[in-house]
Design a protein around this motif. Structure first.
Motif, PDB file in Angstrom:
ATOM      1  N   ALA A  94       0.831  -1.207   0.000  1.00  0.00           N
ATOM      2  CA  ALA A  94       0.000   0.000   0.000  1.00  0.00           C
ATOM      3  C   ALA A  94       0.864   1.255   0.000  1.00  0.00           C
ATOM      4  N   GLY A  95       1.951   1.248   0.783  1.00  0.00           N
ATOM      5  CA  GLY A  95       2.836   2.402   0.836  1.00  0.00           C
ATOM      6  C   GLY A  95       3.486   2.700  -0.498  1.00  0.00           C
ATOM      7  N   SER A  96       3.961   1.662  -1.173  1.00  0.00           N
ATOM      8  CA  SER A  96       4.601   1.859  -2.479  1.00  0.00           C
ATOM      9  C   SER A  96       3.588   2.280  -3.536  1.00  0.00           C
ATOM     10  N   ALA A  97       2.379   1.737  -3.459  1.00  0.00           N
ATOM     11  CA  ALA A  97       1.325   2.134  -4.401  1.00  0.00           C
ATOM     12  C   ALA A  97       0.975   3.602  -4.226  1.00  0.00           C
ATOM     13  N   ARG A  98       0.910   4.031  -2.982  1.00  0.00           N
ATOM     14  CA  ARG A  98       0.624   5.446  -2.712  1.00  0.00           C
ATOM     15  C   ARG A  98       1.748   6.340  -3.259  1.00  0.00           C
ATOM     16  N   LYS A  99       3.003   5.927  -3.030  1.00  0.00           N
ATOM     17  CA  LYS A  99       4.134   6.703  -3.544  1.00  0.00           C
ATOM     18  C   LYS A  99       4.124   6.773  -5.067  1.00  0.00           C
ATOM     19  N   ALA A 100       3.591   5.730  -5.689  1.00  0.00           N
ATOM     20  CA  ALA A 100       3.540   5.696  -7.161  1.00  0.00           C
ATOM     21  C   ALA A 100       2.374   6.513  -7.715  1.00  0.00           C
ATOM     22  N   GLY A 110       4.400 -10.421 -13.313  1.00  0.00           N
ATOM     23  CA  GLY A 110       4.703  -9.401 -12.326  1.00  0.00           C
ATOM     24  C   GLY A 110       5.629  -9.896 -11.233  1.00  0.00           C
ATOM     25  N   SER A 111       5.410  -9.404 -10.009  1.00  0.00           N
ATOM     26  CA  SER A 111       6.261  -9.739  -8.870  1.00  0.00           C
ATOM     27  C   SER A 111       5.911 -11.117  -8.318  1.00  0.00           C
ATOM     28  N   ASN A 112       6.909 -11.988  -8.248  1.00  0.00           N
ATOM     29  CA  ASN A 112       6.744 -13.341  -7.707  1.00  0.00           C
ATOM     30  C   ASN A 112       8.007 -13.727  -6.951  1.00  0.00           C
ATOM     31  N   GLY A 113       7.896 -14.736  -6.100  1.00  0.00           N
ATOM     32  CA  GLY A 113       9.053 -15.229  -5.368  1.00  0.00           C
ATOM     33  C   GLY A 113       9.175 -16.736  -5.473  1.00  0.00           C
ATOM     34  N   PRO A 163       3.316 -16.741  -5.498  1.00  0.00           N
ATOM     35  CA  PRO A 163       2.896 -16.038  -6.720  1.00  0.00           C
ATOM     36  C   PRO A 163       2.214 -14.702  -6.434  1.00  0.00           C
ATOM     37  N   ARG A 164       2.935 -13.807  -5.735  1.00  0.00           N
ATOM     38  CA  ARG A 164       2.422 -12.490  -5.351  1.00  0.00           C
ATOM     39  C   ARG A 164       3.578 -11.696  -4.751  1.00  0.00           C
ATOM     40  N   PHE A 165       3.285 -10.494  -4.266  1.00  0.00           N
ATOM     41  CA  PHE A 165       4.321  -9.709  -3.596  1.00  0.00           C
ATOM     42  C   PHE A 165       4.820 -10.471  -2.368  1.00  0.00           C
ATOM     43  N   GLN A 166       6.118 -10.304  -2.072  1.00  0.00           N
ATOM     44  CA  GLN A 166       6.732 -11.039  -0.969  1.00  0.00           C
ATOM     45  C   GLN A 166       7.104 -10.100   0.187  1.00  0.00           C
ATOM     46  N   GLY A 167       7.459 -10.722   1.303  1.00  0.00           N
ATOM     47  CA  GLY A 167       7.890  -9.961   2.462  1.00  0.00           C
ATOM     48  C   GLY A 167       9.190  -9.212   2.233  1.00  0.00           C
ATOM     49  N   THR A 168       9.889  -9.527   1.150  1.00  0.00           N
ATOM     50  CA  THR A 168      11.145  -8.849   0.809  1.00  0.00           C
ATOM     51  C   THR A 168      10.928  -7.523   0.089  1.00  0.00           C
ATOM     52  N   GLN A 169       9.677  -7.167  -0.186  1.00  0.00           N
ATOM     53  CA  GLN A 169       9.388  -6.068  -1.109  1.00  0.00           C
ATOM     54  C   GLN A 169      10.148  -4.781  -0.802  1.00  0.00           C
ATOM     55  N   GLU A 170      10.009  -4.272   0.422  1.00  0.00           N
ATOM     56  CA  GLU A 170      10.626  -2.982   0.714  1.00  0.00           C
ATOM     57  C   GLU A 170      12.145  -3.073   0.715  1.00  0.00           C
ATOM     58  N   CYS A 171      12.687  -4.206   1.126  1.00  0.00           N
ATOM     59  CA  CYS A 171      14.141  -4.389   1.051  1.00  0.00           C
ATOM     60  C   CYS A 171      14.621  -4.353  -0.393  1.00  0.00           C
ATOM     61  N   VAL A 172      13.904  -5.027  -1.279  1.00  0.00           N
ATOM     62  CA  VAL A 172      14.255  -5.008  -2.704  1.00  0.00           C
ATOM     63  C   VAL A 172      14.245  -3.573  -3.227  1.00  0.00           C
ATOM     64  N   GLU A 173      13.219  -2.830  -2.840  1.00  0.00           N
ATOM     65  CA  GLU A 173      13.113  -1.442  -3.292  1.00  0.00           C
ATOM     66  C   GLU A 173      14.289  -0.606  -2.807  1.00  0.00           C
ATOM     67  N   ARG A 174      14.674  -0.799  -1.541  1.00  0.00           N
ATOM     68  CA  ARG A 174      15.782  -0.025  -0.978  1.00  0.00           C
ATOM     69  C   ARG A 174      17.107  -0.365  -1.669  1.00  0.00           C
ATOM     70  N   VAL A 175      17.351  -1.643  -1.860  1.00  0.00           N
ATOM     71  CA  VAL A 175      18.639  -2.073  -2.424  1.00  0.00           C
ATOM     72  C   VAL A 175      18.775  -1.680  -3.892  1.00  0.00           C
ATOM     73  N   LEU A 176      17.677  -1.784  -4.648  1.00  0.00           N
ATOM     74  CA  LEU A 176      17.742  -1.545  -6.088  1.00  0.00           C
ATOM     75  C   LEU A 176      17.301  -0.141  -6.495  1.00  0.00           C
ATOM     76  N   GLY A 177      16.699   0.607  -5.564  1.00  0.00           N
ATOM     77  CA  GLY A 177      16.258   1.953  -5.896  1.00  0.00           C
ATOM     78  C   GLY A 177      15.087   1.988  -6.859  1.00  0.00           C
ATOM     79  N   ASN A 237      10.567   1.335  -7.333  1.00  0.00           N
ATOM     80  CA  ASN A 237       9.264   1.157  -6.714  1.00  0.00           C
ATOM     81  C   ASN A 237       8.702  -0.144  -7.283  1.00  0.00           C
ATOM     82  N   LEU A 238       8.611  -1.173  -6.450  1.00  0.00           N
ATOM     83  CA  LEU A 238       8.269  -2.498  -6.959  1.00  0.00           C
ATOM     84  C   LEU A 238       6.810  -2.575  -7.414  1.00  0.00           C
ATOM     85  N   VAL A 239       5.930  -1.809  -6.790  1.00  0.00           N
ATOM     86  CA  VAL A 239       4.534  -1.797  -7.244  1.00  0.00           C
ATOM     87  C   VAL A 239       4.446  -1.221  -8.659  1.00  0.00           C
ATOM     88  N   GLU A 240       5.121  -0.093  -8.874  1.00  0.00           N
ATOM     89  CA  GLU A 240       5.121   0.508 -10.214  1.00  0.00           C
ATOM     90  C   GLU A 240       5.769  -0.435 -11.233  1.00  0.00           C
TER      91      GLU A 240
END
Length: 405
Positions: free
Chosen positions: A20-26, A274-277, A295-309, A311-314
């Motif tokens: 939800a946070g990343s979707a809002r930022k997007a 899309g996003s899968n793990g 087959p959906r967003f994972q608990g790693t989502q925000e870490c992935v976003e931070r490391v790679l710079g 927005n994973l939702v976008e």
């Protein structure tokens, strides 16, 4: 559907804060059908509904008692009647609830891997049979219905073995058996309420996961992640219970290539979108064994976003609708740790909103039962260990603030 047609997103699942946070930022208007209804979710959603009604001085209860998949469907229907929902994004918790997923998809299209494909990758033993036909390694696995079948399967596979529910999430109710006595005890505990039980070869190695993005034509591995399971200092009672991640996981180039090959083959074969793990165990020899697909967003989502710079939702939406994948760099010396804290006893929660690293923040003064999720934290560092040490320091601080309820 065109990307420009999407304005309102509904996020559904056990823990929707990061999505939800990343979707809002997007730039999307976000609604959520969530389990916890935490403080940080309320800040980013236009409206949300939650299974738990958090109140000061009141218990948040226990997941094993309160978690009912149909409740998420009811909440989603309620929100979709009130607002125009253009698409749905899935969090964890509903992977094996196929009827619920099909009904959600009828409300508004699930953006990502469709329910039919989710069912295909989550149903055992069909999933493992397809892996075998693809030449993908996985722990030897059998599905059994009674203790006699369990004994036969364990003898054939060879001890030690793992016993797991066929359906479930978060690593709950998984046990190791080193002999027939332990097998019998574990089987009867797990089989309560489960028609089938998985008996699986125990692979001694490092628990890991792959975060990927898939289009209809291409697949990109974003990160390989260290999985943290059953950590006692976080008061996780389940020995294989999910406690978070550290990423990226430093692996040899040969191991990375093997993981990349597996991820691309699975995503292409099953038609992930899309996003899968993909959860793995990497043996001491560097050989990856596939455990399951998320087959959906994972608990790693925000870490992935931070490391790679990114927005994973976008990126997820662009992958699904435009068939495009982001340009990423793995050369940065940035590591991110996510830890999920569990309550050491029945406690009253302090105000955690002051800490920028804290996520999944309960209402202050609400009561969390022993062993239930308390909050999660995200810390970053220039090495795996520095990132983890920062997280440990914050863990100790938060636990020191708790008061008995």
């Amino acid at each position: 559907m065109q990307k420009s047609e999407i304005q309102n997103l509904l996020v559904v699942g056990l823990d929707t804060v990061s999505i939800a946070g990343s979707a809002r930022k997007a730039g999307y208007r976000v609604y959520a059908a969530d389990y916890f209804g935490d403080m940080d979710l309320r800040r980013v959603c236009a409206e949300f509904k939650a299974v738990i009604k958090q109140k000061s001085e009141k218990s948040c209860g226990r997941i094993e008692s309160n978690f009912k998949p149909e409740a998420f469907l009811r909440m989603a229907k309620s929100l979709s009647k009130k607002y125009r929902i253009d698409a749905i994004l899935l969090s964890s918790g509903l992977d094996d609830e196929f009827d619920v997923l099909y009904e959600l998809d009828d409300l508004a299209p699930i953006l990502g891997t469709p329910p039919k494909t989710i069912e295909r990758v989550r149903k055992k033993p069909e999933f493992f049979n397809e892996l075998k036909s693809c030449g993908i390694e996985f722990p030897e696995t059998a599905v059994v219905k009674n203790i006699d079948e369990a004994r036969t399967a364990a003898s054939k596979i060879g001890y030690p073995v793992l016993l797991k529910p066929v359906r479930g999430f978060g690593g709950a109710n998984i046990r190791t058996a080193r002999n027939s006595t332990e097998l019998e005890k574990a089987f009867f505990n797990i089989s309560l309420g489960n028609e089938e039980v998985l008996i699986q070869e125990f692979v001694n190695g490092l628990h890991a996961s792959i975060s990927l993005l898939a289009t209809t034509k291409d697949v990109k591995v974003l990160t390989i992640n260290e999985q943290l399971l059953g950590l006692r200092f976080l008061f996780r009672r389940e020995p294989f219970g999910y406690c978070g991640n550290i990423l990226p996981l430093p692996v040899a180039d040969s191991t990375f290539r093997k993981c990349e090959h597996i991820a691309k083959k699975i995503a292409s074969h099953f038609g992930l979108q899309g996003s899968n793990g993909v959860d793995l165990v990497i043996s001491k020899q560097g050989k990856p064994y596939v455990i399951e697909v998320n087959p959906r967003f994972q608990g790693t989502q925000e870490c992935v976003e931070r490391v790679l710079g990114i927005n994973l939702v976008e990126s997820h939406i662009k992958a699904c609708l435009d068939g495009s994948l982001p340009n990423i760099s793995r050369k940065k010396s940035i590591f991110c740790t996510r830890l999920i804290l569990y309550s050491p006893k029945r406690v009253k929660v302090p105000n955690l909103t002051r800490y920028l690293e804290v996520r999944d923040i309960p209402l202050p003064e609400s009561i969390i039962e022993k062993g239930e999720p308390l909050c999660s934290i995200l810390t970053m560092g220039k090495s795996r260990d520095s990132s983890f040490r920062k997280a440990e320091k914050l863990v100790r601080l938060i636990y020191s603030m708790l008061s008995p309820a």
